[in-house]
Write a protein that holds these residues in place. Structure first.
Motif, PDB file in Angstrom:
ATOM      1  N   GLY A 119      19.237  14.208   9.882  1.00 54.02           N
ATOM      2  CA  GLY A 119      19.919  12.807   9.884  1.00 54.02           C
ATOM      3  C   GLY A 119      18.844  11.827  10.789  1.00 54.02           C
ATOM      4  N   LEU A 120      17.648  12.392  11.111  1.00 53.20           N
ATOM      5  CA  LEU A 120      16.699  11.443  11.735  1.00 53.20           C
ATOM      6  C   LEU A 120      16.060  10.530  10.876  1.00 53.20           C
ATOM      7  CD1 LEU A 120      15.080  13.961  14.058  1.00 53.20           C
ATOM      8  CD2 LEU A 120      16.918  12.262  14.691  1.00 53.20           C
ATOM      9  N   PRO A 121      15.848   9.143  11.268  1.00 53.98           N
ATOM     10  CA  PRO A 121      15.321   8.486  10.152  1.00 53.98           C
ATOM     11  C   PRO A 121      13.781   8.330  10.112  1.00 53.98           C
ATOM     12  CG  PRO A 121      15.669   7.077  12.189  1.00 53.98           C
ATOM     13  CD  PRO A 121      16.266   8.557  12.410  1.00 53.98           C
ATOM     14  N   THR A 175      11.491   5.382   7.381  1.00 50.57           N
ATOM     15  CA  THR A 175      10.710   4.570   8.283  1.00 50.57           C
ATOM     16  C   THR A 175       9.081   4.688   7.858  1.00 50.57           C
ATOM     17  OG1 THR A 175      12.001   5.130  10.182  1.00 50.57           O
ATOM     18  CG2 THR A 175       9.768   4.617  10.636  1.00 50.57           C
ATOM     19  N   ASP A 179       8.998   2.341   5.150  1.00 56.25           N
ATOM     20  CA  ASP A 179       8.917   1.059   5.500  1.00 56.25           C
ATOM     21  C   ASP A 179       7.599   0.605   6.107  1.00 56.25           C
ATOM     22  OD1 ASP A 179      11.554   0.667   4.956  1.00 56.25           O
ATOM     23  OD2 ASP A 179      12.286   0.474   7.119  1.00 56.25           O
ATOM     24  N   VAL A 227       4.463   1.847   5.409  1.00 53.25           N
ATOM     25  CA  VAL A 227       3.751   1.945   4.037  1.00 53.25           C
ATOM     26  C   VAL A 227       3.988   0.427   3.368  1.00 53.25           C
ATOM     27  CG1 VAL A 227       2.849   2.976   2.037  1.00 53.25           C
ATOM     28  CG2 VAL A 227       3.327   4.299   4.310  1.00 53.25           C
ATOM     29  N   HIS A 228       5.139   0.297   2.953  1.00 53.30           N
ATOM     30  CA  HIS A 228       5.332  -0.887   1.960  1.00 53.30           C
ATOM     31  C   HIS A 228       4.675  -2.228   2.779  1.00 53.30           C
ATOM     32  CE1 HIS A 228       9.087   0.913   0.164  1.00 53.30           C
ATOM     33  NE2 HIS A 228       7.947   1.001  -0.636  1.00 53.30           N
ATOM     34  N   SER A 229       4.881  -2.206   3.942  1.00 54.64           N
ATOM     35  CA  SER A 229       4.231  -3.359   4.749  1.00 54.64           C
ATOM     36  C   SER A 229       2.682  -3.545   4.894  1.00 54.64           C
ATOM     37  CB  SER A 229       4.904  -3.850   5.978  1.00 54.64           C
ATOM     38  OG  SER A 229       4.523  -2.751   7.110  1.00 54.64           O
ATOM     39  N   GLY A 230       2.179  -2.490   4.449  1.00 49.43           N
ATOM     40  CA  GLY A 230       0.712  -2.448   4.327  1.00 49.43           C
ATOM     41  C   GLY A 230      -0.027  -1.629   5.635  1.00 49.43           C
ATOM     42  N   TYR A 240       0.529   1.073  15.285  1.00 48.25           N
ATOM     43  CA  TYR A 240       1.266   1.830  16.454  1.00 48.25           C
ATOM     44  C   TYR A 240       0.034   2.559  16.971  1.00 48.25           C
ATOM     45  CZ  TYR A 240       5.951   0.287  15.328  1.00 48.25           C
ATOM     46  OH  TYR A 240       7.085  -0.477  14.939  1.00 48.25           O
ATOM     47  N   PRO A 263       2.330   6.472  19.829  1.00 59.79           N
ATOM     48  CA  PRO A 263       2.924   6.499  18.613  1.00 59.79           C
ATOM     49  C   PRO A 263       4.419   5.936  18.661  1.00 59.79           C
ATOM     50  CG  PRO A 263       3.114   8.439  19.755  1.00 59.79           C
ATOM     51  CD  PRO A 263       2.309   7.421  20.751  1.00 59.79           C
ATOM     52  N   MET A 264       5.023   5.798  17.445  1.00 60.15           N
ATOM     53  CA  MET A 264       6.366   5.710  17.309  1.00 60.15           C
ATOM     54  C   MET A 264       7.151   6.986  17.244  1.00 60.15           C
ATOM     55  SD  MET A 264       8.883   4.128  14.146  1.00 60.15           S
ATOM     56  CE  MET A 264       8.141   2.538  13.769  1.00 60.15           C
ATOM     57  N   VAL A 265       7.976   7.205  18.034  1.00 64.09           N
ATOM     58  CA  VAL A 265       8.251   8.782  18.198  1.00 64.09           C
ATOM     59  C   VAL A 265      10.165   8.531  17.718  1.00 64.09           C
ATOM     60  CG1 VAL A 265       9.089  10.456  19.522  1.00 64.09           C
ATOM     61  CG2 VAL A 265       6.813   9.185  20.150  1.00 64.09           C
ATOM     62  N   ILE A 266      10.406   9.566  16.877  1.00 64.06           N
ATOM     63  CA  ILE A 266      11.809   9.801  16.494  1.00 64.06           C
ATOM     64  C   ILE A 266      11.910  11.079  17.003  1.00 64.06           C
ATOM     65  CG2 ILE A 266      13.472   9.693  14.591  1.00 64.06           C
ATOM     66  CD1 ILE A 266      11.259   7.583  13.139  1.00 64.06           C
TER      67      ILE A 266
END
Lengths: 351, 351
Positions: free
Chosen positions: B148-150, B154, B157, B159-162, B320, B324-327
């Protein structure tokens, strides 16, 4: 997709540059055509139903002869009657937020980095949601809490599948995180706040950050997304700064007061350190109550090891019980915020 | 939404129960009508184009007279020609994954918790994506890495924004996390692996987990989502267990070997502890290379404080960079996995 971007400042300008860079890639890899059909700064606006040529867009906006007016813009977008129109709000402005309702009623999607609409009256928030449902139009604001971090979408996913948010703990102010992650008693609180201000982490008057108002807005938005009805004034802010700091008039007087009050701050951080704890401004929701509070957390707490300006949201739910789901990372900055807005736009393209 | 759920075991059964609980809420709050139109276990299947009554669904499947056959099911779904059909794969099965292509070609959306299709030949993965683009149909698999972790959404998202993924570090095996978070030299490695097995965290032969094959699949999927072409065999697994452990035949012999080899494991954990480090199995991507490796990390590493079976994914990107971004959170279990599958289904409903 036909985008109307208001305003092309720090976040908005970065967004336009990201779109310029990604237009061809998105069309090729994802069949998504993103056109920028409108751009506005605080004075001028530029509309082109065929799509604005993004080479030198800054000059084009600057030299436009059309005066920007929020209501007229919505009327003109509605008249153009383009498929998949998106009003993109990159301001933090009350006035701009006041036109969402009109936009949604005219079947114009709204993507916003602006927290105002979602953190004002619950009734307005509910009304905007109801219009979306009725008109099958979208109102997305993932960047309202944590910029590019996937926080609001994740709460929605959990709630849709029937999970229940029991508790939220969050550090969602880059400026407050910087201040309390940097102040360790070997420096002075005055100097740390001063540094946060000069590096642009705080508002020109740092008390706007230190009052906790921004954190209140953010935790309120998370709570509402979790399906809980709450108003701004229901959230209590505790103990971030002595009251006197908010009673002096000028920013200069405030900084003088911080300098003279250093013993108070030394004592505060010293007490925490003597127990092996660190100071963190934590927004918390549990059992129907929400607070924003300066807390001294020990090494077992998920926020003990935070560094710099990083935001963290910890979600305790019926299914994430013993350990929370934690999302952490840079929660502010033009690049990551624009990317979050961009992701919301792509989400609408995919609908 | 018309869902065909294959199979109603641990994850699939939990999903059906979650749907049963949420059907009315989703219709009321989000205008989304979710009907379960097909259910299958390993032997039987049950179809009802009007929607199966979910009261006592277990008995209905059990007493169905229709034999389950994967290809026939796809043909029957295609014949029904319902709007918004979704084939939901809750197995870990090669055979079931082999029908996705046929499903997508027949405009049937696919949502899967099964990692096989995304972590087999790159060519197949690309082919499935191309069919989706051509037919405007969806293939979603957020639960493949971290339940269930996003995580996958993510990365998409970003990659889409470059944004560009520079580096990924991840602990994405609940069983390996449990083993190396629990083994501290005051217990024995044999006993810890044995406990992990008896608590159901590992396969009946724990070497399937300890070989790193599951972690390889997961990091491969993240790498591919980041837009990088890579094959399973390009990923190197290092140092998790001595080779001899994989050379003995039976599970019993393996456990005997662990018992006799305890001095080796004591030395390993002792060396790490003497340097203030902890052992973690980390999947890593950087500079075009991917590895799965047992590492000794110090207290500055984001994975030092991990507990229990929790998964963590750390994304270092162009935006980042410093942190890092961490989930992080529970990355396995029927409840959270079914919820992740449910979220993918709602995503399709919203398209």
């Amino acid at each position: 997709m036909n985008l109307f971007v208001v305003r092309v400042g720090n976040v908005g300008g970065t967004l336009v540059d990201q779109i310029k860079q990604q237009q061809k890639v998105l069309q090729k890899n994802s069949n998504i055509v993103v056109r920028v059909t409108g751009l506005a700064n605080s004075k001028k606006m530029l509309l082109n139903s065929e799509g604005i040529d993004l080479n030198g867009w800054q000059d084009q906006v600057e030299s436009s002869s059309v005066i920007f007016h929020k209501d007229e813009l919505i009327e003109q977008i509605a008249e153009l009657n383009l498929r998949n129109s998106v009003f993109v709000d990159c301001t933090a402005n009350y006035e701009i937020a006041s036109v969402y309702k009109k936009a949604l009623e005219n079947n114009i999607n709204v993507v916003t980095a602006n927290k105002i609409a979602c953190s004002s009256d619950y009734e307005l928030y509910q009304e905007l949601k109801a219009i979306c449902l009725k008109n099958n139009v979208k109102f997305l604001y993932e960047t309202n809490v944590g910029a590019g971090l996937p926080v609001i979408g994740t709460i929605n996913d959990l709630v849709h599948s029937g999970d229940r948010i029991q508790k939220i703990e969050a550090t969602v102010s880059g400026s407050l995180n910087f201040i309390f992650n940097t102040y360790d008693g070997n420096n002075t609180f005055h100097d740390v706040v001063s540094q946060a201000k000069s590096e642009g982490y705080t508002e020109p008057d740092p008390r706007i950050d230190l009052s906790g108002v921004d954190v209140k807005r953010k935790i309120l938005i998370l709570i509402r997304e979790a399906g809980i009805k709450m108003e701004f004034d229901d959230i209590e802010v505790k103990d971030i700064l002595p009251k006197a700091c908010f009673e002096v008039d000028s920013v200069e007087d405030f900084f003088n007061l911080l300098k003279n009050d250093e013993p108070t701050f030394q004592e505060m951080v010293g007490n925490a350190q003597s127990e092996g704890r660190k100071l963190r401004v934590i927004a918390k929701y549990e059992d129907g109550k929400a607070t924003v509070e300066l807390q001294a957390v020990d090494s077992t707490h998920p926020f003990y090891n935070l560094q710099g300006t990083d935001n963290t949201v910890a979600l305790y739910t019926d299914r994430y019980v013993s350990q929370p789901m934690v999302i952490q990372g840079a929660g502010a900055g033009a690049g990551v915020t624009a990317a979050g807005v961009f992701a919301d736009i792509v989400r609408i393209a995919n609908y």
